[in-house]
Scaffold this active site. Structure first.
Site, mmCIF file in Angstrom:
data_model
loop_
_atom_site.group_PDB
_atom_site.id
_atom_site.type_symbol
_atom_site.label_atom_id
_atom_site.label_comp_id
_atom_site.label_asym_id
_atom_site.label_seq_id
_atom_site.Cartn_x
_atom_site.Cartn_y
_atom_site.Cartn_z
ATOM 1 N N GLY A 46 0.723 -1.007 -0.232
ATOM 2 C CA GLY A 46 -0.099 -0.147 -0.064
ATOM 3 C C GLY A 46 0.996 1.478 -0.147
ATOM 4 N N ALA A 47 0.662 2.200 -0.980
ATOM 5 C CA ALA A 47 1.499 3.193 -1.255
ATOM 6 C C ALA A 47 1.958 3.918 0.097
ATOM 7 C CB ALA A 47 0.770 4.205 -2.256
ATOM 8 N N GLN A 195 -5.776 -8.659 -2.378
ATOM 9 C CA GLN A 195 -5.752 -7.502 -1.350
ATOM 10 C C GLN A 195 -7.195 -7.272 -1.015
ATOM 11 O OE1 GLN A 195 -3.848 -7.469 -4.088
ATOM 12 N NE2 GLN A 195 -2.153 -6.360 -3.747
ATOM 13 N N ASP A 236 -1.665 4.834 -6.291
ATOM 14 C CA ASP A 236 -0.255 4.620 -6.009
ATOM 15 C C ASP A 236 0.665 5.732 -6.875
ATOM 16 O OD1 ASP A 236 -1.159 1.756 -5.999
ATOM 17 O OD2 ASP A 236 0.740 1.991 -5.001
ATOM 18 N N ASN A 246 -3.007 2.830 -10.013
ATOM 19 C CA ASN A 246 -3.390 1.881 -8.745
ATOM 20 C C ASN A 246 -3.361 0.640 -9.245
ATOM 21 O OD1 ASN A 246 -4.745 2.012 -6.036
ATOM 22 N ND2 ASN A 246 -6.565 1.263 -6.760
ATOM 23 N N LYS A 247 -3.964 -0.337 -8.328
ATOM 24 C CA LYS A 247 -3.964 -1.716 -8.459
ATOM 25 C C LYS A 247 -4.532 -2.337 -9.863
ATOM 26 C CE LYS A 247 -2.423 -4.031 -6.484
ATOM 27 N NZ LYS A 247 -0.961 -4.550 -6.679
HETATM 28 O O1 MRU Z 1 0.479 -4.069 -4.619
HETATM 29 P P1 MRU Z 1 -0.034 -3.335 -3.416
HETATM 30 O O2 MRU Z 1 -0.804 -4.024 -2.410
HETATM 31 O O3 MRU Z 1 0.883 -2.514 -2.661
HETATM 32 O O4 MRU Z 1 -1.128 -2.393 -3.914
HETATM 33 C C1 MRU Z 1 -1.919 -1.273 -3.312
HETATM 34 C C2 MRU Z 1 -2.901 -0.415 -3.978
HETATM 35 O O5 MRU Z 1 -2.977 -0.589 -5.427
HETATM 36 C C3 MRU Z 1 -3.577 0.524 -3.146
HETATM 37 O O6 MRU Z 1 -4.708 0.730 -3.670
HETATM 38 C C4 MRU Z 1 -2.717 1.830 -3.253
HETATM 39 O O7 MRU Z 1 -1.482 1.470 -2.761
HETATM 40 C C5 MRU Z 1 -3.438 2.955 -2.258
HETATM 41 S S1 MRU Z 1 -3.103 2.526 -0.456
HETATM 42 C C6 MRU Z 1 -4.086 3.448 0.137
#
Ligand code: MRU
Length: 339
Positions: A46-47, A195, A236, A246-247
């Protein structure tokens, strides 16, 4: 409060997100290289949470350093920052946090080395505390976008686990829930790493937020049935023009939301904005290992030699985003985050 990243005594403590929801296991870190490995292997993800962990990684590098001069300490920190920066390329919060730690170090160069080490730990703690405060502010702003009896769809995990606490998109949902406005959260399972299923559903269970888990492929028909009032996701990296990484799967949801006339919102702290990048096509997209796609929960589900494309993120063009919520308020198109 769910606290995925915290400092205790002389160590960094991370809630191991690879073990959720089956087990709540905390791990302790005393070396920056172990923190880098924890980021790479998704123990912390998560960012914003990645940024906070990296800031503590720099503080740990300072404690590990045997340098007796400022230049010696900075040289050790540069090695650690290079190692931490090489873990995951997409979330700009990582680079933002490393730069903040570098600036803090340079600003306090006249301090004795031991005092400077203490100062860097304080800076990392400030990064953590400011993240929680930003999330609460974002939650308050974002909740104004949520109607009564809202059915909200979200993707991946942008909740407390993805931050220092409270969450970004998850914070908007939490704040709206605290105001009694959430009828249901549709939780996308979020293949390949799940996730949504493993982390967002776990958070909803813990907080008593009404939710229903769906396979990613079900989002279109849930929207078509008229059962989604809004979509909110985290980010992200947000380019200056509002294009948002984003994801993987987020872009598809934004297109679906537009087709069905459903507002699509992004919630992220200003540390996720990359003012230097004019547009989203310049955002580096992480590609992860093939076995994340060829298997499911440790079981092989595809021929072992099948070639795989596994981008961890996609970019949603700003044109599909109805509003971007930050701790500073709600931004509407046309976006301009160049300053
Ligand atoms: O690969 P990850 O689990 O780090 O990806 C996370 C995401 O895509 C979240 O939506 C993003 O980081 C926002 S977290 C507040």
């Amino acid at each position: 409060m769910i606290a995925p990243v915290r400092w205790e005594g002389d160590r960094l403590v991370l809630l191991d997100q690879t073990r959720l929801p089956a087990e709540e296991v905390e791990r302790q870190y005393a070396a920056w290289s172990e923190v880098a490995e924890a980021i790479r292997s998704l123990v912390v993800r998560g960012a914003p949470a990645i940024g906070v962990a990296a800031a503590f990684g720099v503080a740990l590098a300072a404690r590990q350093s045997r340098a007796t001069t400022f230049d010696g300490l900075l040289a050790d920190l540069e090695i650690a920052m290079k190692g931490l920066a090489a873990t995951r390329p997409t979330a700009v919060n990582l680079f933002w946090a490393l730069e903040r730690m570098r600036r803090s170090c340079l600003a306090h160069r006249t301090l004795p080395v031991d005092a400077l080490k203490g100062r860097l730990l304080e800076e990392a703690q400030a990064v953590l505390e400011e993240d929680v405060a930003a999330n609460r502010a974002m939650g308050a702003h974002g909740a104004t976008l949520v109607p009564d009896r809202a059915r909200i769809l979200t993707h991946c995990n942008a909740g407390a686990l993805a931050t220092a606490g409270y969450g970004t998109a998850g914070g908007v949902i939490r704040a709206a829930h605290e105001q009694g406005k959430v009828a249901l959260v549709w939780v996308d399972e979020t293949r390949p790493v799940l996730q949504g299923a493993r982390l967002t559903a776990w958070e909803c269970m813990k907080e008593g937020i009404p939710h229903r888990l769906i396979a990613d492929g079900a989002a279109a028909s849930v929207m078509a049935r008229g059962e989604v009032d809004l979509v909110v996701t985290g980010a992200d990296r947000i380019a200056a023009n509002g294009d948002t990484a984003n994801k993987i799967g987020t872009y598809g949801l934004a297109v679906l939301a537009r087709h069905h006339g459903i507002p699509f919102y992004v919630a992220a702290p200003c540390s996720t904005i990359d003012p230097a990048l004019p547009s989203g096509d310049l955002i580096p997209i992480e590609e992860r290992g093939a076995d994340e796609v060829r298997s499911f929960a440790g079981h092989q589900t595809a021929p072992a030699a099948s070639p795989v494309f596994n981008p961890a993120f996609d970019v949603t063009p700003a044109a599909f985003i109805n509003a971007i919520v930050t701790e500073r308020g709600i931004f509407r198109p046309p976006y301009d985050f160049s300053r």
